[in-house]
Design a protein around this motif. Structure first.
Motif, PDB file in Angstrom:
ATOM      1  N   ILE A 240       0.920  -1.118  -0.060  1.00  0.00           N
ATOM      2  CA  ILE A 240      -0.180  -0.140  -0.152  1.00  0.00           C
ATOM      3  C   ILE A 240       0.770   1.294  -0.075  1.00  0.00           C
ATOM      4  N   LEU A 241       0.671   2.003  -0.891  1.00  0.00           N
ATOM      5  CA  LEU A 241       1.311   3.508  -0.964  1.00  0.00           C
ATOM      6  C   LEU A 241       0.102   4.560  -0.581  1.00  0.00           C
ATOM      7  N   ILE A 242       0.412   5.291   0.643  1.00  0.00           N
ATOM      8  CA  ILE A 242      -0.579   6.206   0.881  1.00  0.00           C
ATOM      9  C   ILE A 242      -0.143   7.363   1.543  1.00  0.00           C
ATOM     10  N   GLY A 243      -0.788   8.555   1.337  1.00  0.00           N
ATOM     11  CA  GLY A 243      -0.451   9.889   1.899  1.00  0.00           C
ATOM     12  C   GLY A 243      -0.936  10.950   0.972  1.00  0.00           C
ATOM     13  N   GLY A 244      -1.177  12.099   1.668  1.00  0.00           N
ATOM     14  CA  GLY A 244      -1.506  13.388   0.815  1.00  0.00           C
ATOM     15  C   GLY A 244      -2.853  13.085   0.264  1.00  0.00           C
ATOM     16  N   GLU A 245      -3.235  14.040  -0.758  1.00  0.00           N
ATOM     17  CA  GLU A 245      -4.319  14.045  -1.364  1.00  0.00           C
ATOM     18  C   GLU A 245      -4.245  14.084  -2.961  1.00  0.00           C
ATOM     19  N   ASP A 246      -3.038  13.915  -3.434  1.00  0.00           N
ATOM     20  CA  ASP A 246      -2.777  13.987  -4.981  1.00  0.00           C
ATOM     21  C   ASP A 246      -2.606  12.544  -5.671  1.00  0.00           C
ATOM     22  N   ASP A 247      -3.957  12.095  -6.078  1.00  0.00           N
ATOM     23  CA  ASP A 247      -4.259  10.752  -6.680  1.00  0.00           C
ATOM     24  C   ASP A 247      -3.086  10.826  -7.667  1.00  0.00           C
ATOM     25  N   ALA A 248      -3.188  11.618  -8.574  1.00  0.00           N
ATOM     26  CA  ALA A 248      -2.189  11.154  -9.548  1.00  0.00           C
ATOM     27  C   ALA A 248      -0.792  11.017  -9.356  1.00  0.00           C
ATOM     28  N   THR A 255       2.599   2.756  -9.920  1.00  0.00           N
ATOM     29  CA  THR A 255       2.810   2.175 -11.011  1.00  0.00           C
ATOM     30  C   THR A 255       4.239   1.967 -11.251  1.00  0.00           C
ATOM     31  N   SER A 256       5.077   2.796 -10.990  1.00  0.00           N
ATOM     32  CA  SER A 256       6.729   2.788 -11.194  1.00  0.00           C
ATOM     33  C   SER A 256       7.137   1.654 -10.083  1.00  0.00           C
ATOM     34  N   LEU A 257       6.738   1.725  -9.046  1.00  0.00           N
ATOM     35  CA  LEU A 257       7.195   0.742  -7.917  1.00  0.00           C
ATOM     36  C   LEU A 257       6.867  -0.582  -8.343  1.00  0.00           C
ATOM     37  N   ALA A 258       5.556  -0.813  -8.709  1.00  0.00           N
ATOM     38  CA  ALA A 258       5.027  -1.994  -9.255  1.00  0.00           C
ATOM     39  C   ALA A 258       5.978  -2.582 -10.384  1.00  0.00           C
ATOM     40  N   ALA A 259       5.981  -1.772 -11.380  1.00  0.00           N
ATOM     41  CA  ALA A 259       7.071  -1.804 -12.556  1.00  0.00           C
ATOM     42  C   ALA A 259       8.402  -2.491 -12.095  1.00  0.00           C
ATOM     43  N   MET A 260       9.091  -1.891 -10.897  1.00  0.00           N
ATOM     44  CA  MET A 260      10.329  -2.382 -10.508  1.00  0.00           C
ATOM     45  C   MET A 260      10.086  -3.539  -9.695  1.00  0.00           C
ATOM     46  N   ASN A 261       8.884  -3.912  -9.439  1.00  0.00           N
ATOM     47  CA  ASN A 261       8.898  -5.172  -8.496  1.00  0.00           C
ATOM     48  C   ASN A 261       9.751  -5.010  -6.986  1.00  0.00           C
TER      49      ASN A 261
END
Length: 262
Positions: A240-248, A255-261
């Motif tokens: 889970i990546l969470i924090g702030g209110e910037d959905d973008a 997406t980048s973290l998942a791509a790097m596994n």
């Protein structure tokens, strides 16, 4: 190099002046010659002013709602939803006592005990979201650890869940600074938290734990505790990546973290 490994709980007790629960003399002696231990203490240091700011808008009823999931024993322990005045002991910290014990457990060890969550694979993420909601813009602002020490700490933290991770992969995001890593816990299982700070001061957290079951899934955006969040499952781990209110921003980072596994 010293042979004695100090737990996070011992270091927190040391910072809070709890001499009954911390080997004060040993820690003090090692601190003078161990930069890695100095970095761990810096990461565990709790800014009481920032904590108070996080609770400033809570009324007693709201506090009871936030901690309604505590076990009966914890509720009987005297939670009042108010911050006790700390006695001065050379640092901005928390006094011992029932409230301080509850906060230390939640903020440092990361355990919210006995919550009545509905059984779901994302129940752990609800705990993470409740924890992250307590962070303020000041929580991570004071942390500035050199990359080599960050990597040493990341190696220790990631090993608790059987992963190998590189600080380099966590430093690729423009306007987002990797701050620290620490070991938390959920239902007796290690859960690691990697903390970030955006250029606008928003604290972010990437939390990871082992997944015993469930199919892999791509990052899915959500709102949890009023914060932007992305959840995914990959390679035998839940994220889970969470924090702030910037959905973008959360969408791009996840997406980048998942791509790097990661």
């Amino acid at each position: 190099m010293h042979d004695r490994y100090f737990t996070d709980e011992e270091l927190v007790a040391y910072l809070d002046g709890e001499t009954d629960f911390a080997p004060v003399a040993e820690i003090t002696a090692v601190l003078a010659q161990d930069p890695a231990l100095q970095a761990r203490l810096a990461a565990l240091e709790i800014d009481r002013a920032a904590l108070a700011e996080g609770f400033a808008d809570l009324q007693p009823e709201a506090g009871l709602r936030s901690f309604a999931g505590l076990s009966p024993g914890a509720r009987q322990g005297g939670w009042s939803g108010q911050i006790a005045d700390p006695a001065p002991h050379g640092r901005v910290g928390l006094r011992s006592g029932l409230w301080a014990g509850a906060v230390a457990a939640a903020l440092v060890v990361g355990v919210f005990l006995g919550a009545a969550l509905s059984p779901s694979r994302d129940g752990w993420a609800e705990y993470v979201a409740a924890y992250q909601a307590l962070y303020s813009n000041s929580t991570l602002a004071h942390i500035d650890v050199p990359t080599p020490l960050q990597q040493a700490e990341l190696d220790r933290v990631a090993a608790s869940i059987g992963k190998s991770m590189s600080v380099e992969h966590l430093q690729i995001f423009p306007d987002v600074r990797f701050a620290r890593s620490q070991i938390l816990s959920f239902e007796g299982q290690p859960l690691i938290q990697l903390a970030f700070l955006t250029s606008t001061g928003d604290p972010l957290a990437l939390c990871i734990m082992r997944a015993e079951e469930g199919a892999e899934r791509a990052p899915e955006l959500r709102r949890m505790e009023g914060l932007s969040a992305a959840l995914w499952q990959q390679g035998g781990y839940r994220y889970i990546l969470i924090g702030g209110e910037d959905d973008a921003l959360i969408g791009r980072m996840s997406t980048s973290l998942a791509a790097m596994n990661v």
